[in-house]
Design an enzyme around this catalytic site. Structure first.
Site, PDB file in Angstrom:
ATOM      1  N   ALA A  66       0.867  -1.183   0.000  1.00  0.00           N
ATOM      2  CA  ALA A  66       0.000   0.000   0.000  1.00  0.00           C
ATOM      3  C   ALA A  66       0.899   1.228   0.000  1.00  0.00           C
ATOM      4  O   ALA A  66       2.067   1.157   0.387  1.00  0.00           O
ATOM      5  CB  ALA A  66      -0.865  -0.010   1.252  1.00  0.00           C
ATOM      6  N   GLY A 105       0.545  -5.157   0.722  1.00  0.00           N
ATOM      7  CA  GLY A 105      -0.581  -5.099  -0.213  1.00  0.00           C
ATOM      8  C   GLY A 105      -0.213  -5.642  -1.596  1.00  0.00           C
ATOM      9  O   GLY A 105      -1.073  -6.141  -2.321  1.00  0.00           O
ATOM     10  N   GLU A 108      -0.598  -9.202  -1.346  1.00  0.00           N
ATOM     11  CA  GLU A 108      -2.038  -9.466  -1.200  1.00  0.00           C
ATOM     12  C   GLU A 108      -2.760  -9.371  -2.554  1.00  0.00           C
ATOM     13  O   GLU A 108      -3.742 -10.065  -2.787  1.00  0.00           O
ATOM     14  CB  GLU A 108      -2.638  -8.489  -0.179  1.00  0.00           C
ATOM     15  N   GLU A 128       4.065  -5.749   7.064  1.00  0.00           N
ATOM     16  CA  GLU A 128       3.265  -4.708   7.731  1.00  0.00           C
ATOM     17  C   GLU A 128       3.591  -4.571   9.205  1.00  0.00           C
ATOM     18  O   GLU A 128       3.506  -3.472   9.770  1.00  0.00           O
ATOM     19  CB  GLU A 128       1.768  -5.016   7.564  1.00  0.00           C
TER      20      GLU A 128
HETATM   21  C1  3H9 Z   1       0.493  -2.363   3.330  1.00  0.00           C
HETATM   22  O1  3H9 Z   1       0.741  -2.844   2.260  1.00  0.00           O
HETATM   23  C2  3H9 Z   1      -0.843  -2.452   3.993  1.00  0.00           C
HETATM   24  C3  3H9 Z   1      -1.787  -3.424   3.346  1.00  0.00           C
HETATM   25  O2  3H9 Z   1      -1.625  -4.718   3.882  1.00  0.00           O
HETATM   26  C4  3H9 Z   1      -3.206  -3.063   3.662  1.00  0.00           C
HETATM   27  C5  3H9 Z   1      -3.921  -2.190   2.779  1.00  0.00           C
HETATM   28  C6  3H9 Z   1      -5.371  -2.023   3.113  1.00  0.00           C
HETATM   29  N1  3H9 Z   1       4.602   3.477   0.157  1.00  0.00           N
HETATM   30  O3  3H9 Z   1      13.301   1.826   0.631  1.00  0.00           O
HETATM   31  P1  3H9 Z   1      13.720   2.578  -0.583  1.00  0.00           P
HETATM   32  C7  3H9 Z   1       9.370   4.868  -1.189  1.00  0.00           C
HETATM   33  S1  3H9 Z   1       1.648  -1.492   4.175  1.00  0.00           S
HETATM   34  C8  3H9 Z   1       5.085   4.689  -0.153  1.00  0.00           C
HETATM   35  O4  3H9 Z   1      14.705   3.658  -0.419  1.00  0.00           O
HETATM   36  P2  3H9 Z   1      14.902   0.177  -1.622  1.00  0.00           P
HETATM   37  C9  3H9 Z   1      10.416   5.236  -0.165  1.00  0.00           C
HETATM   38  O5  3H9 Z   1       9.912   6.137   0.778  1.00  0.00           O
HETATM   39  C10 3H9 Z   1       3.070  -1.504   3.131  1.00  0.00           C
HETATM   40  N2  3H9 Z   1       6.388   4.911  -0.473  1.00  0.00           N
HETATM   41  O6  3H9 Z   1      14.228   1.596  -1.739  1.00  0.00           O
HETATM   42  C11 3H9 Z   1      11.495   5.838  -1.036  1.00  0.00           C
HETATM   43  O7  3H9 Z   1      11.097   7.166  -1.350  1.00  0.00           O
HETATM   44  P3  3H9 Z   1      12.188   8.293  -1.527  1.00  0.00           P
HETATM   45  C12 3H9 Z   1       3.788  -2.792   3.132  1.00  0.00           C
HETATM   46  C13 3H9 Z   1       7.202   3.858  -0.479  1.00  0.00           C
HETATM   47  O8  3H9 Z   1      15.156  -0.263  -3.000  1.00  0.00           O
HETATM   48  C14 3H9 Z   1      11.404   5.025  -2.322  1.00  0.00           C
HETATM   49  O9  3H9 Z   1      10.108   4.417  -2.303  1.00  0.00           O
HETATM   50  N3  3H9 Z   1       4.997  -2.685   2.381  1.00  0.00           N
HETATM   51  C15 3H9 Z   1       6.758   2.574  -0.160  1.00  0.00           C
HETATM   52  O10 3H9 Z   1      16.022   0.209  -0.623  1.00  0.00           O
HETATM   53  C16 3H9 Z   1      12.435   3.931  -2.420  1.00  0.00           C
HETATM   54  O11 3H9 Z   1      12.389   3.147  -1.244  1.00  0.00           O
HETATM   55  C17 3H9 Z   1       6.155  -2.336   2.943  1.00  0.00           C
HETATM   56  O12 3H9 Z   1       6.252  -2.150   4.116  1.00  0.00           O
HETATM   57  C18 3H9 Z   1       5.393   2.390   0.158  1.00  0.00           C
HETATM   58  N4  3H9 Z   1       4.889   1.179   0.450  1.00  0.00           N
HETATM   59  O13 3H9 Z   1      13.800  -0.780  -0.982  1.00  0.00           O
HETATM   60  C19 3H9 Z   1       7.348  -2.193   2.016  1.00  0.00           C
HETATM   61  N5  3H9 Z   1       7.816   1.715  -0.239  1.00  0.00           N
HETATM   62  O14 3H9 Z   1      13.056   7.863  -2.654  1.00  0.00           O
HETATM   63  C20 3H9 Z   1       8.032  -0.904   2.249  1.00  0.00           C
HETATM   64  C21 3H9 Z   1       8.861   2.466  -0.608  1.00  0.00           C
HETATM   65  O15 3H9 Z   1      11.399   9.535  -1.753  1.00  0.00           O
HETATM   66  N6  3H9 Z   1       9.127  -0.686   1.360  1.00  0.00           N
HETATM   67  N7  3H9 Z   1       8.509   3.749  -0.748  1.00  0.00           N
HETATM   68  O16 3H9 Z   1      12.930   8.330  -0.216  1.00  0.00           O
HETATM   69  C22 3H9 Z   1      10.313  -1.318   1.430  1.00  0.00           C
HETATM   70  O17 3H9 Z   1      10.521  -2.203   2.222  1.00  0.00           O
HETATM   71  C23 3H9 Z   1      11.400  -0.872   0.506  1.00  0.00           C
HETATM   72  O18 3H9 Z   1      11.081   0.423   0.071  1.00  0.00           O
HETATM   73  C24 3H9 Z   1      11.614  -1.760  -0.739  1.00  0.00           C
HETATM   74  C25 3H9 Z   1      12.640  -1.075  -1.675  1.00  0.00           C
HETATM   75  C26 3H9 Z   1      12.167  -3.120  -0.295  1.00  0.00           C
HETATM   76  C27 3H9 Z   1      10.335  -1.958  -1.500  1.00  0.00           C
END
Ligand code: 3H9
Length: 687
Positions: A66, A105, A108, A128
């Site tokens: 999400a 998400g 999901e 999450e």
């Molecule tokens: C969810 O899914 C809830 C659902 O179950 C329910 C729904 C009803 N959203 O980490 P990075 C941005 S909760 C917005 O440096 P990497 C991040 O801020 C979510 N922004 O890269 C950054 O921005 P900036 C569950 C996001 O390659 C840029 O992307 N998912 C999101 O080292 C690059 O990120 C997670 O918890 C996001 N979801 O790692 C996954 N994700 O460049 C969260 C990233 O402006 N994300 N951004 O600073 C991660 O773990 C890592 O970002 C990922 C990439 C492994 C994907």
């Protein structure tokens, strides 16, 4: 090629409809993405010539979850559930094609496809919990139906990512296709589904069962790890619901618990920390245009605990290290400790023997500083003495190759003064690792007056390479972390002098969420750090304890008494020493309430944080929070001291500081910045 919207395309390849999502950086499920998916699936389902549908993403990853930045705002556009219903109930097989990470998400969404294919480098997970949440789009009900309750418990409460091969073995991914050939592989898979008339498999129709004991055992085994956090327990309850209730009833439990978490303070703090950590990486005057220097070899001066731990970080990242010590014996001991640490990790199955040998082969030792002449980065990790450090840097200046980064691991000394011993202060920087240096995530990167931008950019990048969170700080005694810590230490000592016992102070901070309080911490580290028998004059409680050979856990006693398993017990000996000190000082010990202990130890830290911001020694309040979470065990669900101050309101912090200032003097004098923000009804977040 038909554009569905700005982030989604739909094309048909023969009888396969391919929906492509392209919403950088990580294809998070923003309203635009949800709309695109919704309309894309609708169009594909309605296309009479499309027989199967493939969902694939452009860019570096499949959907990473999400859009975290949208939580808390008004929701608009198609809901994720609308999208999922369309996909799951599609009369045509839907295949999710995964590369990069399918997280939260994102997974999901993939779980409502009828099939999933992935390239070998892909990873999937439901992280999450790390945002203080649970998977809120059916993930808690679907994951256990595929991988079973036990695995689901492990995955969802750790948030760990599972590689494609393991995911395939668990049934989460149906086929692993050749790297770089995801699109072709997914289309071929879709054609096979059609040719073999394979069923439209819905995960929701599967059964999952588990013995209730599985949950009881899991809770018990992880009680310590989950202490204070709300989300792990909610995740567990959802998996219990998956086992005990019909699918749709389980979904209701998931929804209710998700809403409780997403509107709560813990998740707000943890989401804040997610962005704060990424923000810390951005240095206003050191943009991406600044070139970084290649770091292909590292020299470390000092083979003690710190030098050894620092070296391991680079060896783990495949960067060769040369350690220099003054005496052969100390060098041998240091190298031996590193090998022993690696072998212990191998014994636990977290490293192969081959990995151990590879790391050790990249490590060498020397007794000559001049052997560091070809290193790209040299880190000095000798004990905290300015004269010794200056002497080393003066020598390094003559030895190191031009352009090499010269770093000090000092934890509080003036980096500018150290740099002044060289003719190249632009190459000098502080790299303050935290003990144990191979474990703790924080790296304080100390910018001197003259440190060059490429040296800063390289250090920030290097932090990432070795798996640390780098935070740029300015030169001041103790930098950010230890400067604030010293406020807490002063109050802890003062509270004991006024009548609290060390275990009272420790209990309050432990209950707040720290892994241990300051006195338990001192016992663990050793009370004799910086103490010398010759100079000791029974003038502090600590000195008396050391003189009695109560030097902490290692001697079986310190502030606490320890049994053979190192379990701590309040010590009558310490209590007596404290009482004797009070009697000598003529103070009347008083009962001190827990609130006072908490306020005096925490609010003085916040106040110091405000001064650090005033002086520009930290770039932003959230950087201070990242320091405290990653270096000092501040509970992540409270978001760091500055976020915590914002969450309880600066007027309250200010009022309590003034209250103590009136009673106890200027140790509590509020920082001008705190007064100003509180007066304007603002928080540190508004800076
Ligand atoms: C969810 O899914 C809830 C659902 O179950 C329910 C729904 C009803 N959203 O980490 P990075 C941005 S909760 C917005 O440096 P990497 C991040 O801020 C979510 N922004 O890269 C950054 O921005 P900036 C569950 C996001 O390659 C840029 O992307 N998912 C999101 O080292 C690059 O990120 C997670 O918890 C996001 N979801 O790692 C996954 N994700 O460049 C969260 C990233 O402006 N994300 N951004 O600073 C991660 O773990 C890592 O970002 C990922 C990439 C492994 C994907």
């Amino acid at each position: 090629m038909a554009a569905i919207n700005s982030v989604t395309d739909l094309v048909r390849e023969g009888d396969i409809a391919v929906i492509t999502l392209n919403s950088p950086p990580v294809n998070a499920l923003s309203s635009n993405v949800r709309d695109g998916l919704h309309d894309g699936f609708k169009a594909a389902i309605e296309d009479p010539d499309a027989k199967a549908i493939v969902l694939i993403c452009d860019g570096r990853t499949f959907i990473a979850g999400a859009d975290i930045s949208e939580f808390g705002g008004a929701s608009k556009g198609a809901s994720l559930f609308d999208v999922q219903n369309l996909m799951e109930n599609s009369p045509k097989p839907v295949i999710a094609a995964i590369h990069g990470t399918a997280l939260g998400g994102g997974l999901e969404v993939a779980l409502v496809a009828h099939y999933r294919v992935a390239v070998p480098s892909a990873k999937v997970g439901l992280p999450e919990v790390n945002l203080g949440l649970l998977p809120g789009a059916g993930g808690t009900q679907r994951l256990p139906r595929i991988v079973g309750a036990q695995k689901a418990l492990e995955m969802m409460t750790s948030g760990s990512h599972v590689g494609a091969k393991a995911a395939n073995a668990m049934g989460l991914v149906d086929e692993v296709v050749e790297e770089g050939k995801l699109r072709e592989g997914a289309i071929a898979f879709a054609k096979r589904v059609l040719a073999e008339n394979l069923p439209l498999k819905k995960v929701r129709d599967r059964e999952v069962s588990a013995d209730p004991q599985v949950f009881a055992d899991f809770r018990k085994a992880n009680a310590r790890k989950f202490r204070g956090f709300k989300a792990p327990e909610s995740n567990i309850q959802c998996i219990e619901a998956a086992v005990n209730l019909p699918f749709d009833e389980g979904l209701k439990v998931e929804r209710q618990l998700f809403m409780e978490l997403v509107t709560g303070a813990q998740s707000a703090a943890q989401r804040y920390v997610f962005f704060a950590e990424r923000q810390a990486n951005k240095i206003p005057d050191v943009g991406p245009e600044v070139e970084t220097l290649p770091i292909k070899s590292v020299g470390v001066i000092g083979a003690g605990t710190m030098g050894g731990g620092i070296s391991m970080n680079f060896l783990n990242a495949g960067i060769p290290v040369k350690i220099v010590e003054m005496k052969q014996e100390a060098l041998d001991r240091g190298l031996g400790v590193i090998r022993k640490n690696y072998e212990n990790t191998a014994k636990k199955g977290r490293l192969t023997q081959d990995d151990v040998e590879k790391r050790m082969a990249a490590l060498s030792g020397s007794l000559e500083l001049s052997d560091l002449a070809d290193c790209d980065l040299i880190i000095e990790a000798v004990f905290e003495n300015m004269e010794i450090k200056k002497d080393i840097f003066a020598k390094l200046d003559k030895i190191a190759k031009p352009g090499a980064i010269l770093a000090s691991n000092t934890s509080y000394l003036n980096v500018d003064e150290i740099a002044s011993a060289t003719s190249r202060p632009e190459s000098v920087i502080g790299l303050h690792f935290f003990s144990p240096a191979n474990v703790m995530r924080l790296l304080e990167i100390v910018r001197g007056d003259k440190t060059s931008k490429p040296v800063i950019a390289t250090s920030m990048k290097l932090a990432k390479t070795i798996g640390k969170v780098g935070v740029l700080v300015g030169v001041c005694p103790g930098f950010v972390g230890n400067r604030m810590l010293s406020q807490r230490q002063q109050q802890a000592q003062a509270l004991v002098a006024e009548g609290a016992m060390p275990w009272d102070v420790d209990r309050v901070l432990y209950d707040f969420g720290f892994p241990m309080g300051p006195f338990a911490m001192s016992d663990l580290a050793g009370l004799d750090i910086g103490w010398s028998a010759e100079k000791s004059s029974s003038s502090t409680i600590r000195e008396v304890l050391c003189e009695m050979d109560r030097r902490g856990q290692k001697t079986g006693a310190g502030y606490y008494d320890y049994d053979e398993n190192r379990n701590a017990k309040p010590s009558p000996v310490t209590e007596k020493i404290i009482q004797d000190f009070a009697a000598k000082a003529g103070t009347n010990p008083r009962k001190i309430e827990d609130d006072e202990i908490l306020e005096r130890t925490i609010f003085t830290m916040i106040n110091e944080g405000a001064k650090i911001l005033e002086e520009g020694k930290a770039i932003r309040a959230s950087d201070i929070d990242i320091v405290w979470i990653n270096g000092y065990g501040w509970p992540v669900y409270r978001g760091g001291p500055m976020h915590y101050a914002d969450s309880i309101g600066l007027p309250k912090v200010l009022e309590r500081l003034k209250h103590y200032q009136a009673q106890m003097g200027d140790a509590f004098k509020p920082a001008a910045l705190l007064e100003k923000l509180a007066g304007e009804g603002k928080g540190f977040k508004d800076l």
